[in-house]
Scaffold this active site. Structure first.
Site, PDB file in Angstrom:
ATOM      1  N   HIS A 114     -42.421 -24.990 -76.424  1.00 22.82           N
ATOM      2  CA  HIS A 114     -43.158 -25.127 -75.159  1.00 22.82           C
ATOM      3  C   HIS A 114     -43.614 -26.583 -74.964  1.00 22.82           C
ATOM      4  O   HIS A 114     -43.352 -27.197 -73.919  1.00 22.82           O
ATOM      5  CB  HIS A 114     -44.362 -24.170 -75.177  1.00 22.82           C
ATOM      6  N   GLU A 115     -44.286 -27.123 -75.977  1.00 24.51           N
ATOM      7  CA  GLU A 115     -44.797 -28.500 -75.848  1.00 24.51           C
ATOM      8  C   GLU A 115     -43.659 -29.508 -75.777  1.00 24.51           C
ATOM      9  O   GLU A 115     -43.787 -30.558 -75.151  1.00 24.51           O
ATOM     10  CB  GLU A 115     -45.747 -28.835 -76.999  1.00 24.51           C
ATOM     11  N   HIS A 155     -42.819 -29.943 -72.163  1.00 23.03           N
ATOM     12  CA  HIS A 155     -43.735 -30.893 -71.501  1.00 23.03           C
ATOM     13  C   HIS A 155     -43.411 -32.338 -71.912  1.00 23.03           C
ATOM     14  O   HIS A 155     -43.338 -33.240 -71.080  1.00 23.03           O
ATOM     15  CB  HIS A 155     -45.183 -30.580 -71.898  1.00 23.03           C
ATOM     16  N   GLU A 162     -45.059 -27.165 -65.969  1.00 26.74           N
ATOM     17  CA  GLU A 162     -44.976 -25.862 -66.643  1.00 26.74           C
ATOM     18  C   GLU A 162     -43.568 -25.273 -66.523  1.00 26.74           C
ATOM     19  O   GLU A 162     -43.130 -24.540 -67.402  1.00 26.74           O
ATOM     20  CB  GLU A 162     -46.028 -24.916 -66.049  1.00 26.74           C
TER      21      GLU A 162
END
Lengths: 494, 494
Positions: free
Chosen positions: A258-259, A262, A288
């Protein structure tokens, strides 16, 4: 001769560099700062904020802006920069500085009050503080709205161009389909969870390799452990954190992926935009969309998990699952729970929709803080099918409102919707995507996202960014189709 | 009603907090920053410097200062703060901002030019840059000197109150005694050096324990590895770095003890001074007195090394030395070498004295850059008894002049002189010091230094700080007596 635009951009670049420094300080605090430094760090952060605020509201910016906007022959990049700077400057001058400092003062204390109330499971202890924060945010929204919708005005801080009406339509179409799907899944047999323990150093070694597999450039970033996973920084210094749980290696791995979404976005933005308004992700929703497509549509796909299964068995030994298909089902296991941040791909959006409706009602005055806990619990029972057992599992679970983040929650689900749109377009553009993913090759997917979304930074407005990448107006339809197909198939609902 | 003093101090505290942030950025750069972030970090540092410079030269500071100085009934702390702020403000306004930016611009590039010239062993490649830096520093010194001595004016940045004349007398008395002693030591039998290799993780574990033994508070700091050992930060966030060498564990241990002296000073300063001008070590000389007394008079003493010997054998196994006395001789082994930072306790000051004389001559114009290499080599041959073999071992070895640090070098030896004075007073105050050190108990020594020197921060002027702690005017005599006794004894010169 130096033009007004050049003077303005030089000033903005310096402000951008200072904002990056403030961000680095936040990273430091969560990863390496000695615990005795906490109080002093508060003063350091406040000093940085005070410098940044003064620069954003500097009257010279208004003068340079007016002169630059009046100039002829501006290119696309120049116009985009001016649009961002104009929006930020107008925002800074519309809010009286008395109100801005009051919000800063109240929210800096409110976070502590919230944390204590959550630990004590006592909403009443937080209510007076939340009333105060809400009063100030309503006042701020009114100052920003020019007589228009107050919630819309707050939303612009996180998702420029979005409106509550638009989101209400989108989320309204999603909610019944989500609750129906979850009901069906609950009636079906649940896949096995992982059991046993997983060496935490081995988790960190594997997760570092997987971040690189997803294209994270560690020569321009680093991966550390922290209590909360996050990504911070822009340009050539974008750092991520993750965490480990002895019994749940997926927590570490999927937080990292997930990170990485980003961070890869920030790393991919064109170098010439560095420290200008274009040099960062264009909105929370688009940000997101990157973290979610990395984590879910790619990271939790059948193809990728077939490769991941082998990696995990190499790292930890046999997982006690018969095959890669069983592993895929375990990764995508739907589980009951109260907490948004721990929710699975399916239930996550229901959490967000609940908060969106409640916070709109709070801002408009249809709902008051005194009635918030009851409203939360009733809605949760309705949407999730079971009752909240205590406030820390309900209305007190998220930090957002305590620090004044009204208008932030919907960007999580908008990000999921955008991820759905991008995923559809990506599959068209890369027909053999599953073959690539099944061999642990993410370069086709991340390369397409880099080229079509990430490199543009703030050049286009958020919605336009998605339209340019997909060739279509954004809609919840691709996300819903994806979820219905995936979980229908996983849970034998066809 | 808020007084001018209160307004001024609030502003200074904010400036102090921002300076701490800039310092944290420097720490980050040397320890954890990804290598690809280097160029971007330059912009971030420049932005912070620009903010700090503007605050230091802010005309409002001049107005608040004038009003605060005119007020009645100021206490000791208030007067000391005003003295520091006045000095910094007058300095900031005396230097034309055109000159200040030119110095910043030239020195930021000059460091790279110096590093390349050093790597290529080519002084001629650095000479034009050094001429430019020198020209600017002469101009700055002239602007600061009000017609007085230009070198003295530059010296004030590092050692307020010191004069070149005073230092010349002191160093002039030291030089013949040092060269005579070194001559004698060279004629005597040299102790054994350590041989073998030393596990680097074990070095780090031992050095962390030793830092704590010397009183370093790791709840308000941290210890990391970096290319260069340094200490940075103030108050409750003071971090140190050290390095390891597989074959020389003393490099790691004594770098750590040295930096622990600097860091302990900052940690010990009264909390109420935080981020005000009193909240940091009062001068480079007093700072170095702490690092040097920790490292040398305490850390290389016969008593302490007898304890350290046991610790090292525990950490690394037998060292191949017959006993603690042989270990003491090995720790204090005098060895030929070109490099200041690698010099032993005895030869270190000769290095500094050489640089002090050359840089005074450069600033006054008696020496020009074209003649600097010859002057260096001739003086080195005279004082050290052998010839410089190449520029990187001679005139190009130190970064200081490239970044405009003229007036900094003498504070190293002044620190040694102060350490000698403090050591004499400490031995009187703690008669059983050796018994304590021999059991690894540093609390008597560091407690005395904390109480008599460190906690005052910038409350007293540098020289006054030493006089209050020792009850005497500072002199080179205690240091010279200490060195002559110690090395006379070690090398059987009695």
């Amino acid at each position: 001769m130096t033009t007004a635009y050049e003077v303005l951009i030089a000033f903005e670049r310096e402000t951008g560099a200072l904002a990056q420094v403030a961000g680095r300080l936040g990273w430091d605090q969560e990863t390496v700062m000695p615990r005795g430094a906490a109080a002093q760090r508060g003063d350091e952060m406040a000093a940085m904020e005070s410098v940044l605020h003064a620069r954003r509201a500097d009257p010279r910016v208004g003068e340079w802006l007016a002169a630059a906007e009046a100039a002829d022959g501006l290119g696309e990049v120049e116009r985009a920069n001016l649009r961002h700077i104009r929006r930020a400057y107008d925002r800074a001058v519309k809010v009286p500085s008395r109100l801005a400092s009051e919000i800063a003062r109240v929210t800096s204390v409110a976070q502590g009050t919230w944390a204590e109330a959550r630990a004590a499971d006592d909403f009443a202890a937080f209510a007076p503080t939340l009333r105060e924060v809400l009063r100030l945010k309503r006042e701020e929204g009114a100052a920003l709205s020019d007589g228009g919708d107050v919630y819309d005005a707050l939303l612009q801080d996180y998702e420029p161009g979005a409106t509550a009406a638009q989101l209400t339509d989108m989320f309204g179409a999603m909610r019944p389909r989500l609750t129906r799907l979850i009901d069906q899944v609950r009636g079906a047999e649940a896949p096995a969870a992982l059991s046993g323990t997983f060496d935490e150093a081995a988790q960190m070694a594997l997760t570092a390799r997987i971040a690189q597999t997803f294209g994270y450039d560690t020569t321009r970033g680093r991966l550390d452990k922290a209590v909360h996973p996050f990504s911070s920084g822009s340009g050539n210094d974008v750092r991520i954190t993750t965490r480990t749980s002895l019994t749940d290696p997926f927590n570490c791995l999927y937080s990292t992926i997930h990170e990485t979404g980003h961070a890869s976005y920030e790393q991919a933005i064109a170098q010439e935009y560095l420290f200008t308004p274009l040099g960062q992700g264009v909105s929370m929703g688009v940000h997101e969309s990157q973290s979610r497509i990395y984590e879910n549509q790619l990271g939790r796909s059948r193809a990728f998990t077939s490769w991941l299964h082998g990696q995990m068995e190499e790292a930890f030994g046999p997982l006690g699952l018969p095959d890669a298909e069983a592993f895929y089902r375990t990764v995508n296991r739907v589980h009951e729970g109260y907490i948004r941040t721990e929710a699975d791909e399916l239930q996550y959006n229901l959490h967000v929709l609940l908060r969106f409706d409640l916070e709109r009602a709070l801002i408009s005055g249809e709902l008051e803080v005194d009635d918030l806990e009851d409203a939360w619990n009733a809605r949760f029972q309705r949407d999730f099918g079971f009752a909240v057992d205590r406030p820390s599992n309900g209305v007190l679970q998220d930090v957002h409102w305590s620090v004044g983040l009204f208008g932030y929650f919907p960007t999580y689900s908008l990000g999921n919707v955008y991820a759905g749109c991008l995923h559809e377009a990506l599959r068209e553009a890369v027909p053999d995507l599953d073959t690539q993913l099944a061999s642990g090759d993410l370069s086709g997917a991340t390369g397409w996202l880099r080229e079509n979304v990430q490199r543009h930074g703030g050049l286009y407005e958020p919605r336009e960014t998605i339209i340019r990448a997909t060739g279509k107006e954004p809609s919840e339809e691709p996300l819903m189709r994806y979820l219905e197909t995936k979980f229908g198939n996983l849970y034998g609902l066809d």
